[in-house]
Design a protein around this motif. Structure first.
Motif, short mmCIF file in Angstrom:
data_model
loop_
_atom_site.label_atom_id
_atom_site.label_comp_id
_atom_site.label_asym_id
_atom_site.label_seq_id
_atom_site.Cartn_x
_atom_site.Cartn_y
_atom_site.Cartn_z
N PHE A 216 51.61 70.97 45.73
CA PHE A 216 50.78 71.02 46.93
C PHE A 216 50.95 72.37 47.61
O PHE A 216 51.99 73.01 47.48
CB PHE A 216 51.12 69.87 47.88
CG PHE A 216 52.57 69.74 48.20
CD1 PHE A 216 53.13 70.44 49.26
CD2 PHE A 216 53.39 68.93 47.43
CE1 PHE A 216 54.48 70.31 49.54
CE2 PHE A 216 54.74 68.80 47.71
CZ PHE A 216 55.28 69.51 48.77
N THR A 217 49.92 72.75 48.32
CA THR A 217 49.94 74.07 48.95
C THR A 217 50.74 74.01 50.24
O THR A 217 50.79 73.00 50.93
CB THR A 217 48.51 74.52 49.28
OG1 THR A 217 47.84 73.45 49.92
CG2 THR A 217 47.76 74.91 48.04
N HIS B 189 45.53 73.22 41.02
CA HIS B 189 45.19 74.53 41.55
C HIS B 189 44.63 75.45 40.50
O HIS B 189 44.39 76.62 40.74
CB HIS B 189 46.44 75.13 42.20
CG HIS B 189 47.02 74.22 43.23
ND1 HIS B 189 46.48 74.09 44.49
CD2 HIS B 189 48.06 73.34 43.18
CE1 HIS B 189 47.18 73.20 45.17
NE2 HIS B 189 48.13 72.73 44.41
N TRP C 67 44.85 62.79 52.45
CA TRP C 67 43.80 63.80 52.28
C TRP C 67 42.47 63.28 52.81
O TRP C 67 42.16 62.10 52.68
CB TRP C 67 43.64 64.14 50.80
CG TRP C 67 44.71 65.02 50.29
CD1 TRP C 67 45.81 64.63 49.60
CD2 TRP C 67 44.80 66.44 50.43
NE1 TRP C 67 46.59 65.73 49.30
CE2 TRP C 67 45.99 66.85 49.80
CE3 TRP C 67 44.00 67.41 51.02
CZ2 TRP C 67 46.38 68.18 49.75
CZ3 TRP C 67 44.40 68.74 50.96
CH2 TRP C 67 45.57 69.11 50.35
N LEU D 177 46.93 81.34 54.12
CA LEU D 177 47.12 80.69 52.83
C LEU D 177 46.16 79.53 52.72
O LEU D 177 45.87 78.84 53.69
CB LEU D 177 48.56 80.19 52.73
CG LEU D 177 49.62 81.27 52.72
CD1 LEU D 177 50.99 80.66 52.80
CD2 LEU D 177 49.50 82.10 51.47
N LEU D 178 45.69 79.33 51.52
CA LEU D 178 44.75 78.23 51.29
C LEU D 178 45.48 76.90 51.33
O LEU D 178 46.61 76.79 50.89
CB LEU D 178 44.14 78.37 49.89
CG LEU D 178 43.08 79.43 49.71
CD1 LEU D 178 42.67 79.45 48.25
CD2 LEU D 178 41.90 79.12 50.59
N ARG D 179 44.83 75.91 51.89
CA ARG D 179 45.39 74.56 51.78
C ARG D 179 44.38 73.69 51.07
O ARG D 179 43.39 73.25 51.65
CB ARG D 179 45.70 73.99 53.16
CG ARG D 179 46.68 72.85 53.04
CD ARG D 179 46.98 72.25 54.37
NE ARG D 179 46.26 71.01 54.50
CZ ARG D 179 46.12 70.37 55.64
NH1 ARG D 179 46.59 70.88 56.75
NH2 ARG D 179 45.48 69.24 55.69
N ILE D 180 44.61 73.46 49.82
CA ILE D 180 43.69 72.63 49.06
C ILE D 180 44.49 71.70 48.17
O ILE D 180 45.66 71.90 47.92
CB ILE D 180 42.71 73.46 48.20
CG1 ILE D 180 43.40 74.71 47.69
CG2 ILE D 180 41.45 73.77 48.95
CD1 ILE D 180 42.51 75.58 46.90
N THR D 181 43.77 70.70 47.70
CA THR D 181 44.44 69.67 46.91
C THR D 181 44.67 70.17 45.49
O THR D 181 44.00 71.09 45.02
CB THR D 181 43.59 68.40 46.94
OG1 THR D 181 44.35 67.34 46.41
CG2 THR D 181 42.34 68.56 46.12
N SER D 182 45.63 69.56 44.81
CA SER D 182 45.88 69.92 43.42
C SER D 182 44.77 69.34 42.55
O SER D 182 44.09 68.42 42.97
CB SER D 182 47.23 69.35 42.99
OG SER D 182 47.21 67.94 43.01
N LEU E 142 50.24 79.48 48.17
CA LEU E 142 51.66 79.22 47.99
C LEU E 142 51.80 77.74 47.67
O LEU E 142 51.39 76.88 48.44
CB LEU E 142 52.41 79.56 49.28
CG LEU E 142 53.92 79.44 49.24
CD1 LEU E 142 54.50 80.38 48.21
CD2 LEU E 142 54.51 79.75 50.60
N ILE E 143 52.33 77.47 46.48
CA ILE E 143 52.36 76.09 46.01
C ILE E 143 53.79 75.64 45.79
O ILE E 143 54.59 76.37 45.19
CB ILE E 143 51.57 75.95 44.70
CG1 ILE E 143 50.11 76.34 44.93
CG2 ILE E 143 51.66 74.54 44.14
CD1 ILE E 143 49.35 76.60 43.67
#
Lengths: 812, 200, 352
Positions: free
Chosen positions: A343-344, C10, B174, C3-8, A334-335
């Motif tokens: 960002f997610t 995507h 981050w 849900l995935l949490r990753i940096t852009s 989900l962005i």
């Protein structure tokens, strides 16, 4: 024709799959009101807003619920009518998934608008008024950063603007919010641009739009033609290439100018505004509606009805996902924002904010989990696509090995984090994450550096102060040991000093504080000046920095002032009893605490002794007993003292309440003044007597002394008149002066004491001189002897006077 | 024989000449003060906490310049050790646990209703970050506090807490990505993570 | 569902992964390989096979020692590419152990010891090549004459090639022939024209064979350019510098120097320009840097070919420029957006 405008190019760029058609199938949707609206206080760059409402308040749609907190901040308005349910920490739209302060609004489904005050005559208003109005309407840049619009435009007031660029490029895949906005609100957009141009007065107005929005381009062209604005506002169609919608890239595309590193477009006479902002400006000025809703794209394969919606700020994402038919089992990522720079989100409950242009609900197939990172083979593909002409592979190398200085040298801070490098990287390296990490590390290090420098300065200042204090003490000690006056006098003085010292230390403290306050005020003024210049030059970073500093300064100032207010009344505190009692209780408290600590210590020791079976066990036990008994005793006395204190304090309270009546305080003050006058009168009389006595002796040598006494006499007389005048002022019992006179009352006395002391010292010195003279010149012995006896007499008089003064002071 | 004598003589002469030049240079180009101490002091975190056993950061900087180990500064942690190692061109060694552990950034907070106003903490604070007067409640100016712990010890009623500064949305960032297939193996130098890594 | 949490960003460009890049480079060598095999016998192909086996084995061994995932790293095909390039560079008739030595040295010492893929400062294939060239100069300079020049037979049959390689028996002398570069180098006092007329290695047939080989590599190189796996900067600078050097000296002394055409179409000119010098890991990164880098290699090749001890010089020229690559990188940074001029060097502290 407008498309004839020359288009330039920027380095690099990529062509990811557009995926824009999905969300353009359905018309602009309008979801129903959610159960609650969550409005974060920090929806923009800069200081978070300050809430104006309280829990339980009823607010109308459009009512201001939070105001700006400093210059780089914004207003916030209720998106609908309803009750404030809470003001609390809630998960916000942030990559970290952290919480922040939010106002939670429970809609009453009435949608009752508050009274709107549009600004239809904006052309006749001054620009400052329009800007202030925009600030109050909560307008911020809606493209992504959320920079308060009035701040951006304020910068434009100082510079001659070459270009006003309207950013309609919308280069990120999937997002169609601006496209839809242009199609639906073409007229509003164009009028919004006109208002902007009124405020900015740029030489040229350009709209930059990517060629993948033919319908929007057509509508805009028609609108401009109908309004005969083709000459004034040029529509420039740029080829589709990511990231042409980046501010710097769009500027380069349209004007072939580069924004210098570390500066803002305004520095080269360019201002950039998003189309959404233009429409928001129109809504605010022409309709009087604050920024309470926006157009957001809902898209992604996990949604069965991807579309654009006009949504109230604060609407939880969950509500929108349900509206668009989200298949939760398919949803993997989900962005918020687009697939390149968004960002997610881990939490469905986060709300839509002013900068939310897209919600992308991706399936695993659509946005697959990235493959594991491989080694960088320095293929240089990232370098070919970097729109900032950086060397991403070198930056990776340096950030990876924590060589941040080198990374900075390779212009890490010019990276716009567009993600083009990561997109093309064959080794699946999350380059942008490396850069973000590197940037924050560098920033942190800088801040730590500033802080440590600051600490060092403070530490050194403290050391210097301590050394100075020590030196002063040493000097005093030396000065005290030198003269050897008569013992009983010494005692008197010694007895007098602590009493005399008390008010003077308080005075000193308040004086010092006053100076501090003056300094702090000067600093504050300076900072505020710097802030305004920064604002004019639109340096967002320094603005926020300065804002913080100003706030700090204000804080210290207020702190100092409160301190002063606590210190200032200290010398005139009459209710000493309370203090001493309180002090006694406190002392007792401390004693008990210490005793308890001792008990604990002994217990520990016993334990240790038990462990090793030490012979001192008995002794220790005894010690423990005595210590515990002492602690118990102290406890008892403490409670007793407390009781007593409570009793006395209730009594005292009643007394103080009585005293607090304005006439009472005046009475006290006038009484005091009367006493002062009496003392001063006595002093005058005595001095006169002294002079008379000397005159009667008829000795010329005493002339010096006599003149000193006359001076004193005159002074004392003056004081008497002054005091009498004060008294006269006070007797009509004006309400306010009382406290002032109170504060000043001890001062003349202290001055007097000081003067007397000086007189005594002077007499002593002269006496010793004469003594010496006597030793040296035995032939004039007789003459000198006479002089000596005179001096001794004078000294005695002065000393008695001093002791009298000290006594009166003690009484006070 | 004479040749040897001549050779020795020439060498002696040369050494005298060069010695004179060096001596002159030493006097002529003498650098005032000890810049290395300044540089070391600039790296130290300036908490003035004394955990290194010296009364403040500068004395420790002087001690380092005189050969003391560089790992006695817990507030600076591994990052400071790394920076010192780079500056002095020595190997970065792990923090010496005898002087304390590296902790997250903290500030002192006085539990104000328990404060008895003894001013002992004010006297202990190396950066004047505690505000208050005798018999008045004291408070810590959080922005000025370096988290040095020095006020904890003198407090007779133990009313001072060290509170960690949490991460807010504004300070969050981050993490560093883990890198390609990173594993604990350390066969070759590049397999090892940079030592500053430990601080994150 | 979590849900995935990753940096852009995507989304990523599909397909073009590191392994794909490696495979494409390997595929681009096919024309050259085919021509080389057709003209010089099966030896090259056999060499490549041996080199691949040796390279993969040594890579796996080191990865195991380094406790890294063997499958993960072998699948990036970088070791295979190194082996292929090495196999193509070695003379077709070298004994098997020489190939094994070169390949394992390239992988272990030139690549893995530095940290594996992406960390090697030198081109592994060229390190392996240089090591065996220095250690075993005789077999390394014996190229087979092409088929129609030697006995009436067609190319050396596969069996003979295998026998020659595996038994490490000296190849029948009549098969061997100096390369044109070697021959030209040892023309002694002969004038160029005399040499071309009299020396067997410089016969038109031999020259045209090498011309075909080079053209095949050029073809593969153009394919790489088309696929945007390499940029034009390195090969163009490389070949341009070589051509300019050759032209200059040919103009000055046409009787003793060879023509630019000769230099560009013999030896490993094209192979080096498109497959060796463009190795991204060990070459320069910026486009400007690549130009300097390519130029340097071109100039060095001419110098070593003309005055050095070896007939061809790709390996040494490339390795020498590998040394210089970081230096060039520091001084060839592109001008970043918003800066009036490019930054130079690694000076620290002037970044503000």
């Amino acid at each position: 024709m407008s498309s004839a405008a020359t288009i330039f190019d920027f380095h690099g760029g990529i062509h990811p799959e557009q995926n824009k058609t999905q969300s353009l199938q359905l018309p602009l949707g309008k979801p129903k009101l959610p159960q609650e609206l969550i409005l974060p206080l920090g929806q923009h760059i800069g200081q978070a807003s300050r809430p104006l409402v309280h829990v339980g308040d009823y607010v109308l749609k459009g009512q201001t619920i939070a105001i700006n907190n400093g210059f780089l901040s914004s207003f916030l308005h209720a998106p609908t009518s309803g009750h404030i349910k809470a003001i609390e920490e809630k998960a916000i739209a942030h990559p970290s998934g952290l919480q922040d302060a939010c106002i939670v609004l429970e809609p009453d489904n009435q949608e009752t608008w508050c009274e709107l005050h549009p600004l239809p005559l904006w052309q006749e208003s001054t620009k400052t008024d329009v800007l202030t109005y925009l600030a109050e309407m909560g307008i911020v840049g809606m493209g992504g950063a959320g920079f308060p619009t009035q701040v951006k435009l304020q910068g434009a007031q100082k510079n001659n603007l070459e270009y006003l660029i309207i950013n309609a490029a919308e280069c990120e895949p999937y997002i169609t919010a601006d496209d839809m906005l242009i199609r639906e609100k073409t007229a509003q957009l164009v009028q919004g641009i006109q208002i902007l141009q009124f405020l900015a007065e740029a030489n040229e107005v350009l709209i930059g739009i990517e060629d993948n929005k033919p319908k929007a381009i057509e509508r805009l062209q028609n609108e401009l033609r109908i309004r005969h604005l083709e000459k004034q506002i040029k529509l420039v169609v740029v080829p589709t290439k990511y990231p042409s919608g980046g501010e710097k890239q769009l500027i380069q595309l349209l004007t072939d100018q580069e924004v210098p590193s570390g500066k803002h477009p305004i520095d080269i006479g360019i201002i950039c505004q998003n189309v959404g902002t233009c429409v928001a400006i129109y809504d605010a000025i022409v309709l009087g509606k604050p920024l309470i809703s926006r157009i957001t794209t809902l898209t992604g394969d996990a949604l069965s009805q991807p579309q654009n919606v006009e949504v109230l700020l604060g609407t939880p994402i969950e509500h929108l996902l349900n509206y668009a038919g989200c298949d939760a089992s398919q949803l993997q990522r989900l962005i918020m924002g687009g697939p390149m720079m968004g960002f997610t989100l881990e939490n469905h409950a986060v709300p839509v904010v002013k900068t939310t242009n897209c919600i992308l609900a991706g399936t695993a197939k659509e946005l697959p989990q990235p493959a594991p990172e491989q080694a960088c083979i320095r293929c240089g593909m990232c370098e070919q696509v970097c729109p900032a002409s950086l060397l991403p592979q070198q930056l990776l190398w340096f950030t990876k090995s924590q060589e941040f200085e080198k990374a900075e040298h390779y212009n890490l801070f010019d990276c716009i984090e567009c993600g083009a490098c990561s997109y093309v990287c064959p080794s699946n390296i999350p380059l942008v994450q490396y850069y973000r990490h590197g940037k924050s590390e560098i920033r942190e290090a800088r801040e730590a550096n500033i802080k440590s420098d600051h600490a060092k300065i403070r530490f050194e200042a403290r050391k210097a102060r301590q050394e100075a204090e020590a030196a002063e003490k040493e000097a005093k000690r030396l000065a005290r040991t030198k003269p050897a006056p008569k013992k009983d006098h010494d005692k008197k003085v010694a007895a007098g000093t602590p009493e005399a010292a008390k008010p003077s230390t308080a005075n000193d403290a308040s004086k010092k504080l006053k100076i501090d306050i003056a300094i702090a005020k000067a600093k504050l003024k300076k900072l505020e000046k710097a802030l305004t210049t920064a604002q004019e030059e639109e340096r967002s970073e320094s603005i926020s920095q300065l804002q913080i500093e100003v706030d700090e300064q204000k804080n210290t100032l207020s702190q100092l002032e409160t301190e002063l207010s606590t210190v200032a009344p200290a010398p005139v505190k009459t209710a000493k009893v309370t203090n001493s009692e309180e002090a006694a209780i406190k002392q007792l408290k401390i004693d008990t605490a210490i005793a308890k600590a001792a008990v604990k210590k002994i217990e520990k020791a016993i334990k240790r002794a038990e462990d090793i079976n030490a012979p001192e066990l008995g002794e220790l036990n005894q010690q423990l007993e005595t210590a515990t008994s002492r602690a118990a005793e102290l406890d008892k006395s403490l409670t007793a003292a407390k009781d007593a204190f409570e009793k006395s304090s209730t009594e005292k309270n009643s007394i103080t309440v009585e005293r607090k009546g304005p006439s009472d305080t005046d009475q006290v003050a006038s009484k005091k003044l009367k006493i002062d006058i009496a003392i001063a009168n006595a002093a005058v009389k005595k001095a006169k007597k002294n002079i008379d006595a000397m005159k009667s002796d008829g000795l010329d040598e005493s002339a010096i002394e006599a003149s000193g006494l006359t001076k004193k006499l005159n002074e004392n007389e003056a004081k008497v008149t002054a005091l009498q005048a004060q008294l006269a002022q006070l007797t009509p019992s004006s309400t306010n002066t009382s406290s002032d006179t109170k504060a000043e009352a001890p001062n003349p006395l202290a001055d007097q004491i000081k003067k007397q002391k000086i007189a005594v010292a002077l007499a002593k010195a002269q006496l010793s001189k004469l003594n010496k003279k006597l030793e040296k010149e035995p032939e004039n012995a007789a003459e000198i002897q006479i002089a000596i006896s005179e001096k001794q007499a004078a000294q005695m008089v002065a000393e008695t006077e001093l002791s009298q003064l000290l006594n009166t002071q003690e009484k006070n | 024989m004479t040749t040897i004598l001549i050779a020795v003589g020439i060498l002696l002469l040369l050494s005298l000449i060069f010695g004179a030049i060096l001596g002159f240079a030493n006097v002529r180009f003498h650098v005032e003060g000890d810049p290395i101490v300044e540089q070391i002091d600039a790296i130290l975190p300036q908490t003035q906490c004394g955990q290194c056993g010296h009364p403040g950061c500068r004395p420790y900087a002087e001690a380092i310049a005189n050969g003391e180990a560089i790992n006695h500064c817990p507030p600076g942690g591994q990052a400071t050790i790394q920076a010192l190692a780079d500056l002095l061109d020595v190997e970065a060694i792990p923090l010496d646990g005898d002087h304390g552990e590296e902790t997250a950034k903290r500030v002192a907070v006085i539990r104000e209703d328990e404060c008895i106003g003894c001013t002992k903490c004010i006297q202990a604070c190396p950066v004047d970050a505690i505000l208050g007067a005798a018999k008045q409640m004291h408070t810590v100016i959080a922005d000025e506090c370096t988290g040095c712990d020095l006020c904890i010890e003198p407090c007779p009623v133990d009313c001072i807490d060290m509170v960690e500064i949490g991460v807010t949305a504004k300070t969050w960032s981050w993490d560093k990505p883990v890198g390609p297939m990173s594993r604990p193996g350390n066969l070759i130098a590049t397999d090892r993570q940079p030592s500053t890594e430990a601080s994150h | 569902m979590a849900l995935l949490r990753i940096t852009s960003p995507h989304t990523q460009r599909a397909g073009r992964k590191t392994s794909w890049v490696m495979l494409m480079v390997i595929a681009a060598t096919v024309p050259g390989l085919v021509v080389q095999t057709a003209l010089f016998g099966w030896g090259t192909l056999v060499n490549i096979m041996i080199a691949i086996v040796a390279a993969l084995a040594s890579e796996a061994l080191i990865l195991k020692l380094r406790q890294r995932s063997i499958a993960f790293f072998l699948k990036d095909y970088s070791a295979v590419l190194t082996a292929v390039l090495l196999g193509l560079a070695l003379p077709p008739s070298v004994p098997w152990w020489l190939t094994v030595t070169a390949a394992s040295f390239a992988i272990i010492f030139a690549k893995q010891v530095y940290g594996g893929l992406g960390n090697n400062p030198f081109n592994p294939a060229m390190v392996g090549y240089a090591i065996v060239l220095v250690s075993f100069p005789v077999p390394m300079t014996q190229w087979l004459g092409s088929a129609d020049l030697v006995i009436a037979q067609a190319t050396l049959p596969l069996t003979d090639s295998l026998a020659a390689i595996l038994s490490s028996a000296p190849v029948i002398d009549s098969y061997t022939m100096a390369t044109p570069l070697d021959a030209f180098k040892h023309k002694e006092s002969l004038m160029s024209s005399e040499a071309f007329a009299s020396i067997e290695g410089l016969s038109t047939a031999n020259l045209s064979n090498w011309f075909y080989v080079n053209m095949a590599y050029l073809l593969g190189g153009l394919a790489l350019l088309y696929l945007r796996i390499i940029t034009w900067h390195t090969p163009v600078a490389f070949l341009g510098a070589l051509a300019v050097m050759a032209s200059l000296f040919y103009m000055v002394d046409s009787s003793n120097a060879a023509t630019p055409y000769f230099h560009l179409t013999t030896g490993a000119a094209m192979f080096g320009a498109f497959f060796i010098a463009t190795d991204p890991v060990s070459s320069c990164t910026s486009n400007k840097g690549k130009l300097f880098y390519g130029c340097g290699i071109g100039v060095l090749i001419y110098i070593i070919r003309t005055w050095g001890g070896y007939p061809d010089a790709i390996a040494f020229a490339v390795l020498l420029m590998n040394f210089a690559a970081p230096f060039i990188d520091y001084y060839s940074q592109p001008r970043a957006y918003g800066h009036t001029k490019a930054k130079k060097g690694l000076k620290i502290g002037d970044s503000k």
